[in-house]
Design a protein around this motif. Structure first.
Motif, PDB file in Angstrom:
ATOM      1  N   THR A  29       0.858  -1.190   0.000  1.00 47.15           N
ATOM      2  CA  THR A  29       0.000   0.000   0.000  1.00 47.15           C
ATOM      3  C   THR A  29       0.889   1.234   0.000  1.00 47.15           C
ATOM      4  O   THR A  29       2.114   1.127   0.143  1.00 47.15           O
ATOM      5  CB  THR A  29      -0.947   0.000   1.230  1.00 47.15           C
ATOM      6  N   TRP A  33      -2.216   6.402  -1.623  1.00 49.64           N
ATOM      7  CA  TRP A  33      -3.509   5.720  -1.813  1.00 49.64           C
ATOM      8  C   TRP A  33      -4.402   5.944  -0.598  1.00 49.64           C
ATOM      9  O   TRP A  33      -5.564   6.319  -0.727  1.00 49.64           O
ATOM     10  CB  TRP A  33      -3.310   4.211  -2.035  1.00 49.64           C
ATOM     11  N   ARG A  37      -7.768   8.129  -0.917  1.00 46.05           N
ATOM     12  CA  ARG A  37      -9.001   7.328  -0.903  1.00 46.05           C
ATOM     13  C   ARG A  37      -9.782   7.441   0.398  1.00 46.05           C
ATOM     14  O   ARG A  37     -10.982   7.184   0.426  1.00 46.05           O
ATOM     15  CB  ARG A  37      -8.675   5.847  -1.124  1.00 46.05           C
ATOM     16  N   THR A  38      -9.088   7.768   1.497  1.00 38.65           N
ATOM     17  CA  THR A  38      -9.787   7.731   2.800  1.00 38.65           C
ATOM     18  C   THR A  38      -9.630   8.998   3.646  1.00 38.65           C
ATOM     19  O   THR A  38     -10.457   9.267   4.511  1.00 38.65           O
ATOM     20  CB  THR A  38      -9.268   6.559   3.678  1.00 38.65           C
ATOM     21  N   CYS A 113     -20.924   1.334  14.114  1.00 42.08           N
ATOM     22  CA  CYS A 113     -20.503   2.750  14.105  1.00 42.08           C
ATOM     23  C   CYS A 113     -21.577   3.711  14.605  1.00 42.08           C
ATOM     24  O   CYS A 113     -21.280   4.856  14.928  1.00 42.08           O
ATOM     25  CB  CYS A 113     -20.073   3.147  12.704  1.00 42.08           C
ATOM     26  N   ARG A 152      -5.208  -5.462   2.927  1.00 38.97           N
ATOM     27  CA  ARG A 152      -4.971  -4.023   2.787  1.00 38.97           C
ATOM     28  C   ARG A 152      -6.252  -3.210   2.589  1.00 38.97           C
ATOM     29  O   ARG A 152      -6.276  -2.011   2.875  1.00 38.97           O
ATOM     30  CB  ARG A 152      -4.010  -3.752   1.621  1.00 38.97           C
ATOM     31  N   SER A 153      -7.319  -3.873   2.088  1.00 44.59           N
ATOM     32  CA  SER A 153      -8.543  -3.098   1.844  1.00 44.59           C
ATOM     33  C   SER A 153      -9.277  -2.738   3.132  1.00 44.59           C
ATOM     34  O   SER A 153     -10.173  -1.901   3.128  1.00 44.59           O
ATOM     35  CB  SER A 153      -9.474  -3.863   0.901  1.00 44.59           C
ATOM     36  N   GLY A 217     -16.347  -2.614   0.838  1.00 37.66           N
ATOM     37  CA  GLY A 217     -16.169  -1.164   0.985  1.00 37.66           C
ATOM     38  C   GLY A 217     -16.884  -0.315  -0.043  1.00 37.66           C
ATOM     39  O   GLY A 217     -17.591   0.634   0.309  1.00 37.66           O
ATOM     40  N   ASN A 218     -16.721  -0.674  -1.326  1.00 35.63           N
ATOM     41  CA  ASN A 218     -17.288   0.240  -2.334  1.00 35.63           C
ATOM     42  C   ASN A 218     -18.816   0.211  -2.385  1.00 35.63           C
ATOM     43  O   ASN A 218     -19.446   1.212  -2.696  1.00 35.63           O
ATOM     44  CB  ASN A 218     -16.644   0.069  -3.715  1.00 35.63           C
ATOM     45  N   HIS A 252     -19.791  10.293  11.775  1.00 33.18           N
ATOM     46  CA  HIS A 252     -18.939   9.109  11.936  1.00 33.18           C
ATOM     47  C   HIS A 252     -17.824   9.219  10.905  1.00 33.18           C
ATOM     48  O   HIS A 252     -18.075   9.502   9.734  1.00 33.18           O
ATOM     49  CB  HIS A 252     -19.754   7.833  11.711  1.00 33.18           C
ATOM     50  N   ASN A 255     -14.777   7.837   6.068  1.00 38.11           N
ATOM     51  CA  ASN A 255     -14.012   8.143   4.854  1.00 38.11           C
ATOM     52  C   ASN A 255     -14.239   9.611   4.519  1.00 38.11           C
ATOM     53  O   ASN A 255     -15.385  10.058   4.469  1.00 38.11           O
ATOM     54  CB  ASN A 255     -14.519   7.252   3.705  1.00 38.11           C
ATOM     55  N   ARG A 257     -14.122  11.149   1.829  1.00 41.58           N
ATOM     56  CA  ARG A 257     -14.914  11.384   0.605  1.00 41.58           C
ATOM     57  C   ARG A 257     -16.417  11.234   0.902  1.00 41.58           C
ATOM     58  O   ARG A 257     -17.232  11.959   0.355  1.00 41.58           O
ATOM     59  CB  ARG A 257     -14.483  10.413  -0.501  1.00 41.58           C
ATOM     60  N   ASN A 283     -10.988   5.153  11.272  1.00 42.55           N
ATOM     61  CA  ASN A 283     -12.358   4.773  11.626  1.00 42.55           C
ATOM     62  C   ASN A 283     -12.325   3.952  12.924  1.00 42.55           C
ATOM     63  O   ASN A 283     -11.771   2.854  12.947  1.00 42.55           O
ATOM     64  CB  ASN A 283     -12.938   3.951  10.456  1.00 42.55           C
TER      65      ASN A 283
HETATM   66  O1  UT7 Z   1     -17.631   2.453   9.212  1.00 45.83           O
HETATM   67  C1  UT7 Z   1     -18.811   2.459   8.476  1.00 45.83           C
HETATM   68  C2  UT7 Z   1     -18.841   1.663   7.270  1.00 45.83           C
HETATM   69  N1  UT7 Z   1     -17.694   1.768   6.435  1.00 45.83           N
HETATM   70  C3  UT7 Z   1     -17.715   2.529   5.351  1.00 45.83           C
HETATM   71  O2  UT7 Z   1     -18.639   3.260   5.119  1.00 45.83           O
HETATM   72  C4  UT7 Z   1     -16.557   2.388   4.399  1.00 45.83           C
HETATM   73  C5  UT7 Z   1     -16.990   2.766   3.040  1.00 45.83           C
HETATM   74  N2  UT7 Z   1     -16.023   2.452   2.021  1.00 45.83           N
HETATM   75  C6  UT7 Z   1     -14.858   3.104   1.825  1.00 45.83           C
HETATM   76  O3  UT7 Z   1     -14.480   3.972   2.589  1.00 45.83           O
HETATM   77  C7  UT7 Z   1     -14.054   2.772   0.588  1.00 45.83           C
HETATM   78  O4  UT7 Z   1     -14.804   1.924  -0.228  1.00 45.83           O
HETATM   79  C8  UT7 Z   1     -12.669   2.119   0.857  1.00 45.83           C
HETATM   80  C9  UT7 Z   1     -11.733   3.161   1.451  1.00 45.83           C
HETATM   81  C10 UT7 Z   1     -12.834   0.967   1.802  1.00 45.83           C
HETATM   82  C11 UT7 Z   1     -12.047   1.635  -0.436  1.00 45.83           C
HETATM   83  O5  UT7 Z   1     -11.967   2.681  -1.363  1.00 45.83           O
HETATM   84  P1  UT7 Z   1     -12.485   2.473  -2.870  1.00 45.83           P
HETATM   85  O6  UT7 Z   1     -12.224   3.722  -3.570  1.00 45.83           O
HETATM   86  O7  UT7 Z   1     -13.910   2.008  -2.767  1.00 45.83           O
HETATM   87  O8  UT7 Z   1     -11.518   1.358  -3.403  1.00 45.83           O
HETATM   88  P2  UT7 Z   1     -11.863  -0.102  -3.980  1.00 45.83           P
HETATM   89  O9  UT7 Z   1     -12.241  -1.015  -2.867  1.00 45.83           O
HETATM   90  O10 UT7 Z   1     -12.837   0.039  -5.119  1.00 45.83           O
HETATM   91  O11 UT7 Z   1     -10.470  -0.527  -4.559  1.00 45.83           O
HETATM   92  C12 UT7 Z   1      -9.843   0.187  -5.621  1.00 45.83           C
HETATM   93  C13 UT7 Z   1      -8.474  -0.383  -5.852  1.00 45.83           C
HETATM   94  C14 UT7 Z   1      -8.458  -1.904  -5.992  1.00 45.83           C
HETATM   95  O12 UT7 Z   1      -7.502  -2.246  -6.971  1.00 45.83           O
HETATM   96  P3  UT7 Z   1      -7.966  -2.639  -8.445  1.00 45.83           P
HETATM   97  O13 UT7 Z   1      -8.882  -3.826  -8.289  1.00 45.83           O
HETATM   98  O14 UT7 Z   1      -8.671  -1.438  -8.992  1.00 45.83           O
HETATM   99  O15 UT7 Z   1      -6.681  -2.954  -9.139  1.00 45.83           O
HETATM  100  C15 UT7 Z   1      -7.958  -2.386  -4.657  1.00 45.83           C
HETATM  101  O16 UT7 Z   1      -7.301  -3.603  -4.709  1.00 45.83           O
HETATM  102  O17 UT7 Z   1      -7.602  -0.071  -4.752  1.00 45.83           O
HETATM  103  C16 UT7 Z   1      -6.972  -1.272  -4.291  1.00 45.83           C
HETATM  104  N3  UT7 Z   1      -6.725  -1.144  -2.861  1.00 45.83           N
HETATM  105  C17 UT7 Z   1      -5.597  -0.630  -2.352  1.00 45.83           C
HETATM  106  N4  UT7 Z   1      -4.487  -0.161  -2.933  1.00 45.83           N
HETATM  107  C18 UT7 Z   1      -3.510   0.293  -2.134  1.00 45.83           C
HETATM  108  C19 UT7 Z   1      -7.576  -1.472  -1.837  1.00 45.83           C
HETATM  109  N5  UT7 Z   1      -6.976  -1.185  -0.664  1.00 45.83           N
HETATM  110  C20 UT7 Z   1      -5.761  -0.662  -0.956  1.00 45.83           C
HETATM  111  C21 UT7 Z   1      -4.705  -0.170  -0.163  1.00 45.83           C
HETATM  112  N6  UT7 Z   1      -3.603   0.295  -0.786  1.00 45.83           N
HETATM  113  N7  UT7 Z   1      -4.760  -0.133   1.183  1.00 45.83           N
END
Ligand code: UT7
Length: 326
Positions: A29, A33, A37-38, A113, A152-153, A217-218, A252, A255, A257, A283
């Motif tokens: 990671t 990123w 992203r967060t 949460c 990592r996600s 997550g997404n 809460h 994220n 965004r 979080n």
């Molecule tokens: O607490 C209350 C409930 N929780 C939430 O409301 C969380 C809501 N969700 C989120 O905050 C976001 O969805 C996340 C921060 C968890 C993830 O962000 P995202 O923009 O939705 O990313 P994604 O899961 O769609 O992943 C995009 C890419 C993937 O790679 P590919 O498949 O596009 O090649 C992941 O493998 O980012 C990759 N990825 C990472 N890369 C580097 C996922 N985690 C990581 C990481 N470092 N830690």
């Protein structure tokens, strides 16, 4: 009817800081990123021998001190947590004993949460029945204990901490309203699958890491913005309040965004009206809004007469929004 408000707040964050640079050494990671992203730069991690109740007690003692009250003045203890010390006794019972409080009702609530908002709402309602005068509401989490540190996600997102509030009768202001909700049909988006009666702990569940948080997550992301905005409307509309009337939103911190999108939907300036601390703590589930609220009070960001919206969303799914006049 008697007004119920917050008499004192307190928080506790473990000393140990885990930065994005530290995570870069552990996983595939990058700081870039995680920040883009967060919004998270670092998070706190409890010590190995530090359980949720230990953090809860530290936050509670400060809340009592700020309220100028003693543990024996408390008539009700609610702990919001999804990382209790153990299944039972409840963490609230452990806290009661550690604080030296009287033998008053003490119980946990498991709403992820949204726990701080649910806890405040529950305490407000129970005090209004006339059966209790002052309640201690604590939101405390040791998410590091249920995190898969190779995934990592998820592992970059979470942190540990606790926030507490003492509630009781107030002359002015107080809790004006709350709106709670849940949607069990989307429970599988965020869960800790094993260890309960459905899937008791076994060598296999441990090997398959089923005692750690699983999250889509997404998909959750998309629900979060709409649900938090709808919850805000559900509590503000009946009170005749508009976005402009709210002085500060304590959301809460899942994220950055999500939170900016929430501010946009509500038509408020995120720079002025959104309290953010996700950068420092990540979080912390129920503890996120509790710590944020406490910080906002301590730093003077919340002033007398301010209208505050606490807005949370989490696993269950659950959500809750509450309006308090300070
Ligand atoms: O607490 C209350 C409930 N929780 C939430 O409301 C969380 C809501 N969700 C989120 O905050 C976001 O969805 C996340 C921060 C968890 C993830 O962000 P995202 O923009 O939705 O990313 P994604 O899961 O769609 O992943 C995009 C890419 C993937 O790679 P590919 O498949 O596009 O090649 C992941 O493998 O980012 C990759 N990825 C990472 N890369 C580097 C996922 N985690 C990581 C990481 N470092 N830690």
């Amino acid at each position: 009817m008697t007004k119920i408000g917050i008499l004192g707040v307190g928080k506790y964050l473990p000393e140990n800081v885990l930065t994005n640079a530290d995570l870069e050494k552990m996983l595939d990671t990058t700081d870039e990123w995680i920040v883009t992203r967060t919004g998270i730069k670092e998070r706190r991690i409890a010590a190995e021998n530090e359980a949720t109740s230990d953090m809860a007690v530290k936050a509670a003692k400060l809340a009592l001190k700020n309220a100028k009250l003693e543990p024996e003045d408390i008539d009700l203890i609610i702990v919001a947590t999804i990382t209790p010390d153990m299944f039972f006794p409840s963490t609230a019972c452990v806290v009661q004993q550690k604080l030296g409080a009287r033998k008053v009702p003490a119980f946990d609530i498991s709403v992820a949460c949204s726990g701080y908002v649910y806890g405040l709402t529950l305490a407000d309602s129970l005090i209004k029945t006339g059966g209790y005068k002052r309640a201690l509401v604590i939101a405390a989490e040791k998410l590091s204990a249920v995190t898969d540190w190779e995934e990592r996600s998820t592992c970059v997102l979470f942190g540990d901490g606790a926030g507490a509030a003492v509630l009781g009768p107030v002359e002015e202001g107080g809790i004006l309203g709350a709106a709670l909700g849940a949607d069990g049909s989307k429970g599988d988006l965020l869960q800790l699958p094993a260890g309960g009666s459905r899937m008791p702990a076994s060598i296999k569940t441990v090997e398959n890491k089923l005692h750690t948080i699983k999250m889509e997550g997404n998909v959750l992301f998309k629900h979060a913005v709409k649900i938090m905005a709808d919850a805000a409307l559900a509590v503000t509309e009946p009170l005749g309040l508009k976005g402009d009337d709210i002085d500060l939103i304590i959301p809460h911190q899942a994220n950055i965004r999500i939170l900016k999108a929430l501010a946009k939907r509500m038509g408020v300036d995120p720079e002025k009206k959104l309290y953010l601390n996700i950068e420092k703590y990540g979080n912390m589930s129920a503890a996120s809004s509790a710590v944020a609220f406490t910080e906002a009070v301590e730093s003077g960001r919340i002033k007398k007469g301010d209208i505050i919206l606490i807005d949370a969303f989490g696993g269950g799914l659950t959500w809750g929004a509450l309006i308090i006049k300070w």
